[in-house]
Write an enzyme that holds these catalytic residues in place. Structure first.
Site, short mmCIF file in Angstrom:
data_model
loop_
_atom_site.label_atom_id
_atom_site.label_comp_id
_atom_site.label_asym_id
_atom_site.label_seq_id
_atom_site.Cartn_x
_atom_site.Cartn_y
_atom_site.Cartn_z
N TYR A 12 0.77 -1.08 0.17
CA TYR A 12 0.14 0.15 0.06
C TYR A 12 1.00 1.43 0.04
CZ TYR A 12 -3.21 3.41 1.42
OH TYR A 12 -4.32 4.73 1.49
N LYS A 37 4.05 9.60 8.47
CA LYS A 37 3.84 8.97 9.94
C LYS A 37 4.46 9.34 11.12
CE LYS A 37 1.12 5.10 7.87
NZ LYS A 37 -0.15 4.87 8.01
N ASP A 89 9.39 3.18 -0.27
CA ASP A 89 8.17 3.88 0.32
C ASP A 89 8.34 3.40 1.77
OD1 ASP A 89 5.92 4.58 1.71
OD2 ASP A 89 4.60 3.61 0.62
C1 LIG Z 1 3.42 2.23 3.29
C2 LIG Z 1 2.44 3.38 3.37
N1 LIG Z 1 2.65 4.31 2.34
C3 LIG Z 1 1.70 5.30 2.30
C4 LIG Z 1 0.87 5.33 3.08
C5 LIG Z 1 -0.20 6.66 2.91
O1 LIG Z 1 0.10 7.40 4.26
P1 LIG Z 1 -1.28 8.42 4.47
O2 LIG Z 1 -2.22 7.73 4.91
O3 LIG Z 1 -0.44 9.64 5.33
O4 LIG Z 1 -1.43 9.25 3.02
C6 LIG Z 1 0.59 4.29 4.00
C7 LIG Z 1 -0.70 4.61 5.02
O5 LIG Z 1 -0.80 3.62 5.59
C8 LIG Z 1 1.64 3.45 4.12
O6 LIG Z 1 1.29 2.54 4.94
#
Ligand SMILES: Cc1ncc(COP(=O)(O)O)c(C=O)c1O
Length: 460
Positions: free
Chosen positions: A169, A299, A271
């Protein structure tokens, strides 16, 4: 045991799990009368009665009042050990004195100008030290950071396709909303996974720009690059998968990705929105020694305030510097977010903070493993830094398709038992489990382990 008696035993376990869920959901609802009232009111003005679909738990969303240290308090007055961690963000715990001081001081001097403040230099310098990438920009959410990363990979190469791992994700922008948590009947053959839209509203034309590959399989990446030679801008990957339980990379996988992609003139983005600070000071980038072309962070960086960062090589980030790619946003580098990030990096996530997280993580892991060993279920405890999960299977989990074989109901039963016994985990059972914060202590992690033992006692 004959096949027939094994089937009977499995059916008995399945019945026990169903009964446990029914009983625990009743107990859950009995405890949360005030949440139920707020949900009723909220339905009138908030679509679906919540502020994000991922806040809607089964059997109902839990409305909160406040947090302090390692604890959370719901509107019905129940105290919980917070191991939900706001989906991996609350590594500082709640109302950490250093964050309270930094944010309060900033609030008194104005929180938004849409012009840079000096804290941005301090934060970027510290990120450079930790992640070994020279140039940085800020944004407000993980989604924005990975969106900029994908745009930049395309801008830098003049190519449109991206590679994405099945089950990763990366936020909710179009390009990465493909094969996030696809159902078994949708995924197609492993050699050529079907790109499954992760949401409605994702145009097929954009979906067609995403080539899906399994995690931990360098041959699959090599094949995909050969099949689309000269058309792949780059690959985005969670270097440790953390949205399908936790799946770690095999030795050599991350370095192999970088090599294969660069050999084809394509780029690599890690990511690290979830792994960034939870797995160590410089995330998986520092732990693995594999520095990608781009790193997306969010985060935990803000210590509870919304902020994201994107770091990159000079070659890629020069496209921002010379205006080729316009990386913009009204709230980018917001002074409040910068103050919170500065305090998080300099006063919270220091050596002492990580030593504490490591000690608590080791304690929790050994307690959970002892429970599993005694019960003989063969389940796995997977923890990396302050994040961890129980994989409710004895089989190896190397990629999303392995994760799919795990019984969803075990994750849900576990979540309910933890919640009804004072430990708040993310409400998606097997998808995501705990985060330890620097404000947790031994009794907090022991409580999670004791609740887990209660689950094992009921289902094994
Ligand atoms: C690995 C990863 N990338 C991107 C995101 C997206 O972050 P946001 O919810 O701050 O947009 C998340 C959210 O859980 C994530 O776990």
């Amino acid at each position: 045991m004959t096949t027939g008696s094994a089937d009977v035993a499995a059916a008995q376990v399945a019945d026990r799990i169903d009964q446990l869920i029914a009983e625990q959901e009743q107990a859950f609802l009995r405890r949360q009368a005030r949440s139920a009232q707020l949900i009723e009111r909220a339905r009138d003005v908030l679509a679906g009665g919540a502020t994000s679909n991922w806040q809607i738990a089964q059997p109902q969303a839990v409305w909160l009042s406040h947090g302090q240290g390692s604890k959370l308090y719901d509107v019905d007055g129940t105290e919980y050990v917070d191991m939900h961690g706001g989906y991996g963000a609350s590594i500082a715990g709640h109302a950490h004195p250093a964050i309270v001081a930094a944010v309060s001081e900033r609030v008194r001097r104005g929180t938004h100008f849409a012009q840079p403040t000096e804290d941005a230099i301090v934060v970027a310098t510290e990120l450079r030290r930790r992640f070994d990438l020279p140039l940085w920009r800020f944004a407000n959410s993980g989604t924005e950071a990975t969106m900029d990363a994908v745009h930049l990979m395309r801008a830098a190469t003049g190519r449109d396709l991206i590679l994405k791992v099945e089950g990763c994700y990366h936020g909710h922008h179009d390009s990465v909303q493909v094969s996030v948590l696809p159902e078994p009947e949708e995924i197609g053959p492993r050699e050529h996974p079907t790109g499954v839209p992760g949401n409605t509203g994702i145009p097929a034309a954009i979906r067609d720009l995403v080539v899906v590959v399994p995690f931990n399989d360098l041959d699959a990446v090599e094949r995909a690059l050969a099949e689309h030679r000269g058309r792949v801008a780059g690959m985005i990957v969670e270097p440790v998968m953390m949205n399908a339980g936790i799946i770690t990379p095999q030795p050599g996988y991350l370095a192999g990705l970088r090599e294969l992609l660069h050999a084809e003139g394509a780029l690599l983005t890690f990511d690290e929105v979830k792994t960034g600070f939870t797995t160590g000071p410089g995330g998986i980038t520092a732990r693995s020694g594999v520095t990608p072309d781009l790193v997306a962070l969010a985060k935990a960086l803000g210590g509870g305030i919304s902020v994201a960062a994107l770091g990159g090589t000079r070659a890629v980030m020069s496209l921002i510097a010379d205006g080729t790619y316009e990386q913009v946003g009204t709230f980018n580098g917001n002074p409040l977010a910068m103050a919170a990030a500065r305090a998080t990096l300099t006063d919270v996530l220091d050596d002492a903070g990580y030593a504490r997280l490591d000690a608590l993580a080791a304690r929790l892991r050994s307690r959970l493993e002892a429970v599993i060993a005694e019960a003989g279920t063969g389940w796995q405890v997977v923890s990396v830094g302050a994040k961890g999960c129980i994989g409710f299977t004895a089989a190896p989990v190397r990629e999303y398709r392995d994760f799919l074989t795990i019984d969803d109901r075990l994750g849900h039963a576990h979540w309910l038992i933890q919640h009804n016994n004072g430990v708040f985990l993310p409400p998606w059972g097997k998808v995501e489990q705990w985060l330890i914060s620097v404000q947790h202590d031994e009794s907090d992690v022991d409580r999670l382990a004791a609740n887990f033992a209660a689950l094992v006692g009921r289902v094994s």
